[in-house]
Design an enzyme around this catalytic site. Sequence first.
Site, PDB file in Angstrom:
ATOM      1  N   ASP A  62      -7.741  -3.596  -1.106  1.00  0.00           N
ATOM      2  CA  ASP A  62      -8.852  -2.117  -2.101  1.00  0.00           C
ATOM      3  C   ASP A  62     -10.028  -2.183  -0.815  1.00  0.00           C
ATOM      4  O   ASP A  62     -10.582  -3.429  -0.997  1.00  0.00           O
ATOM      5  CB  ASP A  62      -8.881  -3.047  -3.340  1.00  0.00           C
ATOM      6  CG  ASP A  62      -8.955  -1.960  -4.328  1.00  0.00           C
ATOM      7  OD1 ASP A  62      -8.112  -1.420  -4.165  1.00  0.00           O
ATOM      8  OD2 ASP A  62     -10.122  -2.159  -5.204  1.00  0.00           O
ATOM      9  N   PHE A  94      -8.875   9.196   8.318  1.00  0.00           N
ATOM     10  CA  PHE A  94      -8.892   9.225   7.041  1.00  0.00           C
ATOM     11  C   PHE A  94      -9.957   9.556   6.325  1.00  0.00           C
ATOM     12  O   PHE A  94     -11.081   8.374   6.167  1.00  0.00           O
ATOM     13  CB  PHE A  94      -7.640   8.713   6.802  1.00  0.00           C
ATOM     14  CG  PHE A  94      -8.132   7.231   6.259  1.00  0.00           C
ATOM     15  CD1 PHE A  94      -7.946   6.451   7.148  1.00  0.00           C
ATOM     16  CD2 PHE A  94      -7.973   6.739   5.015  1.00  0.00           C
ATOM     17  CE1 PHE A  94      -7.211   4.783   6.920  1.00  0.00           C
ATOM     18  CE2 PHE A  94      -8.095   5.662   4.802  1.00  0.00           C
ATOM     19  CZ  PHE A  94      -7.940   4.234   4.939  1.00  0.00           C
ATOM     20  N   GLY A  95     -10.206   9.632   5.164  1.00  0.00           N
ATOM     21  CA  GLY A  95     -10.542   9.333   3.951  1.00  0.00           C
ATOM     22  C   GLY A  95     -11.716   9.989   4.245  1.00  0.00           C
ATOM     23  O   GLY A  95     -12.159  11.099   4.483  1.00  0.00           O
ATOM     24  N   ASP A 114     -13.905   8.583   7.100  1.00  0.00           N
ATOM     25  CA  ASP A 114     -14.176   8.552   8.332  1.00  0.00           C
ATOM     26  C   ASP A 114     -14.830   9.990   8.831  1.00  0.00           C
ATOM     27  O   ASP A 114     -16.000   9.417   9.804  1.00  0.00           O
ATOM     28  CB  ASP A 114     -12.776   8.668   8.931  1.00  0.00           C
ATOM     29  CG  ASP A 114     -11.889   7.354   8.638  1.00  0.00           C
ATOM     30  OD1 ASP A 114     -13.146   6.270   8.719  1.00  0.00           O
ATOM     31  OD2 ASP A 114     -10.615   7.095   9.538  1.00  0.00           O
ATOM     32  N   THR A 154       0.742  -1.200  -0.564  1.00  0.00           N
ATOM     33  CA  THR A 154       0.221  -0.443  -0.092  1.00  0.00           C
ATOM     34  C   THR A 154       0.749   1.337  -0.051  1.00  0.00           C
ATOM     35  O   THR A 154       2.399   0.990  -0.009  1.00  0.00           O
ATOM     36  CB  THR A 154      -1.227  -0.156   1.313  1.00  0.00           C
ATOM     37  OG1 THR A 154      -1.639   1.471   0.764  1.00  0.00           O
ATOM     38  CG2 THR A 154      -0.225   0.496   2.495  1.00  0.00           C
ATOM     39  N   ASN A 155       0.244   2.781  -0.641  1.00  0.00           N
ATOM     40  CA  ASN A 155       1.117   3.250  -0.664  1.00  0.00           C
ATOM     41  C   ASN A 155       0.080   4.442   0.197  1.00  0.00           C
ATOM     42  O   ASN A 155       0.500   5.962   0.784  1.00  0.00           O
ATOM     43  CB  ASN A 155       1.085   4.326  -1.651  1.00  0.00           C
ATOM     44  CG  ASN A 155       2.151   4.233  -2.342  1.00  0.00           C
ATOM     45  OD1 ASN A 155       3.685   3.568  -2.300  1.00  0.00           O
ATOM     46  ND2 ASN A 155       1.737   3.083  -3.925  1.00  0.00           N
ATOM     47  N   ASN A 156      -0.591   3.143   1.377  1.00  0.00           N
ATOM     48  CA  ASN A 156      -1.538   4.444   1.854  1.00  0.00           C
ATOM     49  C   ASN A 156      -1.160   4.350   3.221  1.00  0.00           C
ATOM     50  O   ASN A 156      -1.460   3.372   4.033  1.00  0.00           O
ATOM     51  CB  ASN A 156      -2.949   4.295   2.288  1.00  0.00           C
ATOM     52  CG  ASN A 156      -4.025   5.368   2.830  1.00  0.00           C
ATOM     53  OD1 ASN A 156      -3.603   5.394   3.636  1.00  0.00           O
ATOM     54  ND2 ASN A 156      -5.551   5.554   2.343  1.00  0.00           N
TER      55      ASN A 156
HETATM   56  P1  ITT Z   1      -3.532   0.988  -1.752  1.00  0.00           P
HETATM   57  O1  ITT Z   1      -4.033   1.511  -2.807  1.00  0.00           O
HETATM   58  O2  ITT Z   1      -2.020   2.794  -1.879  1.00  0.00           O
HETATM   59  O3  ITT Z   1      -3.748   0.601  -0.720  1.00  0.00           O
HETATM   60  P2  ITT Z   1      -5.742   3.798  -1.709  1.00  0.00           P
HETATM   61  O4  ITT Z   1      -5.811   5.422  -0.353  1.00  0.00           O
HETATM   62  O5  ITT Z   1      -5.296   3.964  -2.987  1.00  0.00           O
HETATM   63  O6  ITT Z   1      -4.426   3.275  -1.333  1.00  0.00           O
HETATM   64  P3  ITT Z   1      -8.036   2.370  -2.043  1.00  0.00           P
HETATM   65  O7  ITT Z   1      -7.467   1.936  -3.694  1.00  0.00           O
HETATM   66  O8  ITT Z   1      -8.404   1.004  -1.501  1.00  0.00           O
HETATM   67  O9  ITT Z   1      -6.609   3.110  -1.626  1.00  0.00           O
HETATM   68  O10 ITT Z   1      -9.056   3.301  -2.261  1.00  0.00           O
HETATM   69  C1  ITT Z   1      -9.572   3.457  -0.942  1.00  0.00           C
HETATM   70  C2  ITT Z   1     -10.276   4.848  -0.782  1.00  0.00           C
HETATM   71  O11 ITT Z   1     -11.120   5.119   0.358  1.00  0.00           O
HETATM   72  C3  ITT Z   1      -9.139   5.990  -0.166  1.00  0.00           C
HETATM   73  O12 ITT Z   1      -7.908   6.523  -0.963  1.00  0.00           O
HETATM   74  C4  ITT Z   1      -9.496   6.791   1.237  1.00  0.00           C
HETATM   75  O13 ITT Z   1     -10.544   7.377   0.813  1.00  0.00           O
HETATM   76  C5  ITT Z   1     -11.325   4.840   1.492  1.00  0.00           C
HETATM   77  N1  ITT Z   1     -10.909   4.683   2.521  1.00  0.00           N
HETATM   78  C6  ITT Z   1     -10.583   3.209   2.177  1.00  0.00           C
HETATM   79  N2  ITT Z   1     -11.020   3.157   3.753  1.00  0.00           N
HETATM   80  C7  ITT Z   1     -10.921   3.662   4.017  1.00  0.00           C
HETATM   81  C8  ITT Z   1     -11.398   3.813   5.987  1.00  0.00           C
HETATM   82  O14 ITT Z   1     -11.143   3.092   6.309  1.00  0.00           O
HETATM   83  N3  ITT Z   1     -12.014   4.766   6.400  1.00  0.00           N
HETATM   84  C9  ITT Z   1     -12.254   6.171   5.435  1.00  0.00           C
HETATM   85  N4  ITT Z   1     -12.125   6.458   4.062  1.00  0.00           N
HETATM   86  C10 ITT Z   1     -11.684   5.067   3.297  1.00  0.00           C
END
Ligand code: ITT
Length: 193
Positions: free
Chosen positions: A69, A149-150, A152, A8-10
Amino acid sequence: MKKLVFATNNLHKLQEIKEILIEQFEVVSLKEMNFFDEIEEPYETLHKNALQKARVVHQFCGLDVFSDDTGLEVDALNGAPGVYSARYAGVNCSFQDNVKKLLKALNSEENRKAKFRTVIALILNNKEYTFDGVVEGEITKEQSGSEGFGYDPIFKPEGFETTFAEMTSEAKNKISHRGRAVQKLATFLKTKN
Ligand code: ITT
């Protein structure tokens, strides 16, 4: 302790998952593997994109690897943004851009039901496995909280009065999509030890 590379890059995901697996595994980041590429996510399902991320990193390092994902599926939007959750407001958009776009899309909508879904893909000893986790809830009308994050700050899980962004990561992990998928991963890995 067994090493597992997390594709992951997250960094928020990395932090959450490290907290769950800390007793059992050494979770290694892409940075620690000197892997700095963006991984394409070209498919229309979480399952396929999760496998894609794990395969790319597995090809790079040959070690046991897992990926995550995740998508937010909103009932009133027929499951959108779903697999496009990261880039809902456009390529390179911020978490805030996505949150604001979603609040606007649901502006006059009474049905706020939504769910987070995570698919984890694992490549262990060159074999592929997947695990999923779902949490039901609703999209609030306003943002609240600064943890996580995201999406949340606007996601309130069913049975709770607060958003994920108002919970500690420990409390979120106990009930979240990711926490549930990771528990399945951990249980599976125990049987392989
Ligand atoms: P990687 O692919 O590098 O793992 P990403 O951020 O691109 O990181 P995703 O493709 O899975 O991850 O995208 C999912 C998006 O959904 C992410 O960017 C967030 O905006 C949101 N997301 C994922 N998990 C979440 C969480 O636990 N709480 C809130 N938002 C979340």
